[in-house]
Write a protein that holds these residues in place. Sequence first.
Motif, PDB file in Angstrom:
ATOM      1  N   ALA A 237       0.849  -1.281  -0.001  1.00  0.00           N
ATOM      2  CA  ALA A 237       0.007  -0.108   0.063  1.00  0.00           C
ATOM      3  C   ALA A 237       0.963   1.203  -0.012  1.00  0.00           C
ATOM      4  O   ALA A 237       1.845   1.260   0.346  1.00  0.00           O
ATOM      5  N   ASP A 238       0.176   2.372  -0.368  1.00  0.00           N
ATOM      6  CA  ASP A 238       0.980   3.641  -0.366  1.00  0.00           C
ATOM      7  C   ASP A 238       0.082   4.643   0.219  1.00  0.00           C
ATOM      8  O   ASP A 238      -1.189   4.410   0.286  1.00  0.00           O
ATOM      9  N   VAL A 239       0.594   5.761   0.375  1.00  0.00           N
ATOM     10  CA  VAL A 239       0.010   7.113   1.193  1.00  0.00           C
ATOM     11  C   VAL A 239      -0.049   8.114   0.325  1.00  0.00           C
ATOM     12  O   VAL A 239       0.881   8.351  -0.226  1.00  0.00           O
ATOM     13  N   LEU A 240      -1.323   8.760   0.296  1.00  0.00           N
ATOM     14  CA  LEU A 240      -1.640  10.111  -0.539  1.00  0.00           C
ATOM     15  C   LEU A 240      -1.845  11.371   0.467  1.00  0.00           C
ATOM     16  O   LEU A 240      -2.756  11.110   1.074  1.00  0.00           O
ATOM     17  N   VAL A 241      -0.830  12.308   0.505  1.00  0.00           N
ATOM     18  CA  VAL A 241      -1.303  13.350   1.305  1.00  0.00           C
ATOM     19  C   VAL A 241      -1.585  14.685   0.675  1.00  0.00           C
ATOM     20  O   VAL A 241      -0.963  14.898  -0.562  1.00  0.00           O
ATOM     21  N   PHE A 242      -2.855  15.130   0.696  1.00  0.00           N
ATOM     22  CA  PHE A 242      -3.067  16.345   0.102  1.00  0.00           C
ATOM     23  C   PHE A 242      -2.717  17.641   0.805  1.00  0.00           C
ATOM     24  O   PHE A 242      -3.126  17.814   1.918  1.00  0.00           O
ATOM     25  N   ALA A 243      -1.895  18.643   0.228  1.00  0.00           N
ATOM     26  CA  ALA A 243      -1.732  19.682   0.573  1.00  0.00           C
ATOM     27  C   ALA A 243      -2.229  20.907  -0.269  1.00  0.00           C
ATOM     28  O   ALA A 243      -2.669  20.604  -1.397  1.00  0.00           O
ATOM     29  N   PRO A 244      -2.497  21.961   0.273  1.00  0.00           N
ATOM     30  CA  PRO A 244      -2.932  23.151  -0.867  1.00  0.00           C
ATOM     31  C   PRO A 244      -2.096  23.697  -1.923  1.00  0.00           C
ATOM     32  O   PRO A 244      -2.690  24.092  -2.904  1.00  0.00           O
ATOM     33  N   GLY A 245      -0.717  23.719  -1.724  1.00  0.00           N
ATOM     34  CA  GLY A 245       0.230  24.306  -2.663  1.00  0.00           C
ATOM     35  C   GLY A 245       1.507  23.681  -2.702  1.00  0.00           C
ATOM     36  O   GLY A 245       1.695  22.782  -1.841  1.00  0.00           O
ATOM     37  N   ALA A 246       2.258  23.846  -3.997  1.00  0.00           N
ATOM     38  CA  ALA A 246       3.839  23.537  -3.907  1.00  0.00           C
ATOM     39  C   ALA A 246       4.491  23.805  -2.814  1.00  0.00           C
ATOM     40  O   ALA A 246       5.253  22.869  -2.202  1.00  0.00           O
ATOM     41  N   ARG A 247       4.419  24.881  -2.144  1.00  0.00           N
ATOM     42  CA  ARG A 247       5.234  25.117  -0.813  1.00  0.00           C
ATOM     43  C   ARG A 247       5.103  24.038   0.125  1.00  0.00           C
ATOM     44  O   ARG A 247       5.967  23.643   0.769  1.00  0.00           O
ATOM     45  N   GLU A 248       3.618  23.803   0.719  1.00  0.00           N
ATOM     46  CA  GLU A 248       3.188  23.173   1.675  1.00  0.00           C
ATOM     47  C   GLU A 248       3.563  21.694   1.285  1.00  0.00           C
ATOM     48  O   GLU A 248       3.957  21.009   2.121  1.00  0.00           O
ATOM     49  N   LEU A 467       9.716  32.970 -17.337  1.00  0.00           N
ATOM     50  CA  LEU A 467       9.740  33.098 -15.780  1.00  0.00           C
ATOM     51  C   LEU A 467       8.564  33.493 -15.261  1.00  0.00           C
ATOM     52  O   LEU A 467       7.934  33.040 -14.216  1.00  0.00           O
ATOM     53  N   LEU A 468       7.745  34.517 -15.729  1.00  0.00           N
ATOM     54  CA  LEU A 468       6.638  35.075 -15.422  1.00  0.00           C
ATOM     55  C   LEU A 468       5.401  34.167 -15.456  1.00  0.00           C
ATOM     56  O   LEU A 468       4.186  34.192 -14.851  1.00  0.00           O
ATOM     57  N   SER A 469       5.354  33.359 -16.762  1.00  0.00           N
ATOM     58  CA  SER A 469       4.264  32.747 -17.062  1.00  0.00           C
ATOM     59  C   SER A 469       4.412  31.121 -16.591  1.00  0.00           C
ATOM     60  O   SER A 469       3.538  30.725 -16.480  1.00  0.00           O
ATOM     61  N   GLY A 470       5.463  30.772 -15.956  1.00  0.00           N
ATOM     62  CA  GLY A 470       5.655  29.792 -15.415  1.00  0.00           C
ATOM     63  C   GLY A 470       5.134  29.466 -14.105  1.00  0.00           C
ATOM     64  O   GLY A 470       4.834  30.346 -13.543  1.00  0.00           O
ATOM     65  N   GLU A 471       5.512  28.417 -13.302  1.00  0.00           N
ATOM     66  CA  GLU A 471       5.057  28.163 -12.100  1.00  0.00           C
ATOM     67  C   GLU A 471       6.300  28.024 -10.998  1.00  0.00           C
ATOM     68  O   GLU A 471       6.270  27.640  -9.906  1.00  0.00           O
ATOM     69  N   ALA A 472       7.430  28.332 -11.739  1.00  0.00           N
ATOM     70  CA  ALA A 472       8.624  28.453 -10.840  1.00  0.00           C
ATOM     71  C   ALA A 472       8.519  29.376  -9.606  1.00  0.00           C
ATOM     72  O   ALA A 472       8.004  30.459  -9.680  1.00  0.00           O
ATOM     73  N   ARG A 473       9.001  28.981  -8.381  1.00  0.00           N
ATOM     74  CA  ARG A 473       9.091  29.808  -7.182  1.00  0.00           C
ATOM     75  C   ARG A 473      10.111  30.808  -7.504  1.00  0.00           C
ATOM     76  O   ARG A 473      11.423  30.651  -7.951  1.00  0.00           O
ATOM     77  N   ILE A 474       9.835  32.106  -7.138  1.00  0.00           N
ATOM     78  CA  ILE A 474      10.936  33.275  -7.257  1.00  0.00           C
ATOM     79  C   ILE A 474      11.244  33.589  -5.776  1.00  0.00           C
ATOM     80  O   ILE A 474      10.516  34.261  -5.033  1.00  0.00           O
ATOM     81  N   ALA A 475      12.395  33.232  -5.346  1.00  0.00           N
ATOM     82  CA  ALA A 475      13.122  33.306  -4.182  1.00  0.00           C
ATOM     83  C   ALA A 475      13.132  34.768  -3.614  1.00  0.00           C
ATOM     84  O   ALA A 475      13.473  35.486  -4.374  1.00  0.00           O
ATOM     85  N   ASP A 476      12.348  35.078  -2.523  1.00  0.00           N
ATOM     86  CA  ASP A 476      12.338  36.487  -2.154  1.00  0.00           C
ATOM     87  C   ASP A 476      11.658  37.490  -2.935  1.00  0.00           C
ATOM     88  O   ASP A 476      11.829  38.740  -2.724  1.00  0.00           O
ATOM     89  N   GLY A 477      11.035  36.978  -3.814  1.00  0.00           N
ATOM     90  CA  GLY A 477      10.187  37.773  -4.714  1.00  0.00           C
ATOM     91  C   GLY A 477      11.114  38.604  -5.922  1.00  0.00           C
ATOM     92  O   GLY A 477      10.451  39.408  -6.687  1.00  0.00           O
TER      93      GLY A 477
END
Length: 853
Positions: A237-248, A467-477
């Motif tokens: 068996a495996d486990v699936l955990v649901f979180a709200p976003g990529a950071r979480e 960069l703006l259209s993608g989903e990459a995280r931008i450190a410190d904005g």
Amino acid sequence: MSTSAFDIAAIGDGLAFAAALGDLDAALESSAVVVSAPPGTGKTTLVPPVLANRSTGRVIVTQPRRVAARAAARRLAQLDGSAVGTRIGFTVRGERQVASDTRIEFVTAGVLLRRLLSDPGLDGVDAVILDEVHERALETDLLIGLLGEVRELRDDLALVAMSATLDAEKVAAVIGADAAPAPIVTQTVPQHPLEERWAPSPAPRLDERGVTRGFLDHVAGVAASAGLDLFRADPDADVLVFAPGAREVSEIARRIQQISDEVDVRELHGQMPAAAQDAVIRGRSVHEPPRIMVTTSLAESSLTVPGVRLVVDTCLSRYPQRDAARGMSGLVTGPTSRASAVQRAGRATRLGPGTVIRCVDERTFAAAPARPTPEIATTDLTDAALLLACWGAPGGAGLCLLDPMPADNLRDALSVLRGLGAIDDDGRATAEGHELARVPADPRLGRALRDGSALVGARFAAEVVALLSGEARIADGDIGSALVAMRNGRTPDSRSWTQEVTRLLRSAPAAPAGPTAPTTDDVGLVVALAFPDRIARRVDRSAHGATFLLASGTRAGVSGPLADAEWLAVADVSRAQGRAAGGTGAVIRAGAAISEEQVEQAAGHLITDRTEADFVDGRVIARRERRVGAIVRSSVPVRAQAGDGGHDAVRRAIEQKGLGVFTWSDAADELRRRLALLHRELGAPWPDVSDAALLDDLDTWLGPELDSLASGAPAARIDLTPALRRLLPWPAASELDALVPERLEVPSGSRVRVVYPPLDDPAARPVVAVKLQECFGWAETPRLVGGRVPVLFHLLSPAGRPLAVTDDLASFWSGPYAQVRAEMRGRYPKHPWPEDPWDAVPTRHTKSRAGRE
């Protein structure tokens, strides 16, 4: 194109939806069908080949996410025994595996929308399947409307809408033809038992910064502990955990790995490279360790992750939300709808009994929304509005949509498009708009790519836009630092970013080459070209960060290296609380420093140099101001004059301050009330005199007075009565006194003032307050506005106190008058109180004086 049939029996072996194929075949005779079946029944696998066997053209299947489109194509190709990209293929952003003879093509909804613009007839396509309609993604909703128009011209095009949990009747009514709803095919299967557990966190789930660390610790602990117990009992068996976003997702995965190194912890979210996503959803071999997979809503319904027997749910989701007051959109974190939570839990029972652990208590779960809000109601509509304008249906006019576009959000989107020159005053797409629609990005980013190519070179502009259209995280904005990291390959997203740059370069205009060596100092220019209304200037600095004023008028806080800049080009600003927001209620998530020279290059249309006015103690005070939108670059006191911009400055000041700057005389107020009643009852040509209407048309009715104010006249001395009379329509104005008289003659001969209802109470009636004795014998209640509005009489005592309120005088004399007479004749014996008011002489005097007349 190859027309060899798919082996439906082999493909459907063991799939529950195979039992519904007879119903599906019968329903497809109508060419539009709604399919509703639980997750894991096989509808996404079986319905496409069934349609392909009924036609010779291609079948297109939409998925809401790229990973789901790839996974569905690979799964079906595996069952078919063919290679992906031959009989079965897929097209997603940045990746395409399709041959000329491909029979079934899985695509994202966005890909099909763009394809419709270039090929409105969908030549060579015999059927379109819209999967996961229940998610109510904006692009899927738009496809329902657009494909409805395509099918009016192509009655041979089959359309199937599929979902796990679906408002089937509503969808069937929209996609049906000839006023008849589409048939609905429903397949239900016995559900494996689901055990529900509740594990509320001692720490709050959310604070002003988002998901709390304490809650992340709690979720990781619950997942690790329950997962280890499960693996001891069932190693497969495996486990699936649901979180709200990529950071979480990353935070929870890291915490689980720290708790236990006995399991394989995997992440699954949209920001991961495609290969890493595919590796998770392919499952594991018997020799690999058990997995705890932490995912976003990506795995909620649009793809199946094999082997899951336990779901741990944060009961949180991230969704787009529009903040109309601040003119910005962004992702917010909030409770998962109960319908989505049921979808998540169902991932544990696909193959057998399963368990869901919800990290909330039952009361919190019950208080969550029943269903997710349709994206069309909450998200930025700029891209959608441009697509509809290019289609020839501005604002969705004439399309059958599941829900209409919210008027406020649509108005904001159209304003952005007009600023880009993408639509004309009637909302139709311009040549420039059609050009922007061909760029595979938001229209604002399309403008940055187009105009930025001439200023900084096509590659540099494409790099920033990717960069703006993608989903990459931008450190410190800091977008500039993120660009450097991408170029150096220091992030997991570098490969997908490089692919996106290449794709955008194919859409970049053939403009003259820009600077040969643009630097990160030019990043802000490209950002500002996309979002000129988000150019921002620092207005405050503290130890914790800085506050910036955006050209749109919004204030937002920022911390980190961006706080040191004087000017910023902001790509992402969203609602937030806490220290980072600096008390503004908004925070800058991504931006880049920009110079004043670059501000002028990017936002010339927002730059003004003009006189601005304000009212101080009732008089106009003027200043000469240079602005970028709401940002004041310089301000110098000047003397306002009507002919030197003062007139326009005063008008803008009144538009901002409102009509409360004036002192309304009784005459002006009465005239306005009379006109308001006429407009409400008769409409045109009688003018709308509400605050909004008057403020929108100040030059028409208040022009001379604006000049007087600019020349120094105090607002308190402005008489608004003649100004309002300028709005009277001719020749209808000659009927004003007949329709809404200032005074009404009563039987005693008195002319009594009519009090008209206030503007903010449209249900109120015109009132005449008159002594009861002056109305003896008056049977017919007067009506104003050509007989439409009865007058409400306040019948008064000799002392002027109300005795009765009526709009039916005849009924009053025949009934309630007797009780009033009994109570009042002893109190006011000098005044007439006849037993029969019908024969009495109306009078405003006492009995003795009335007798002498």
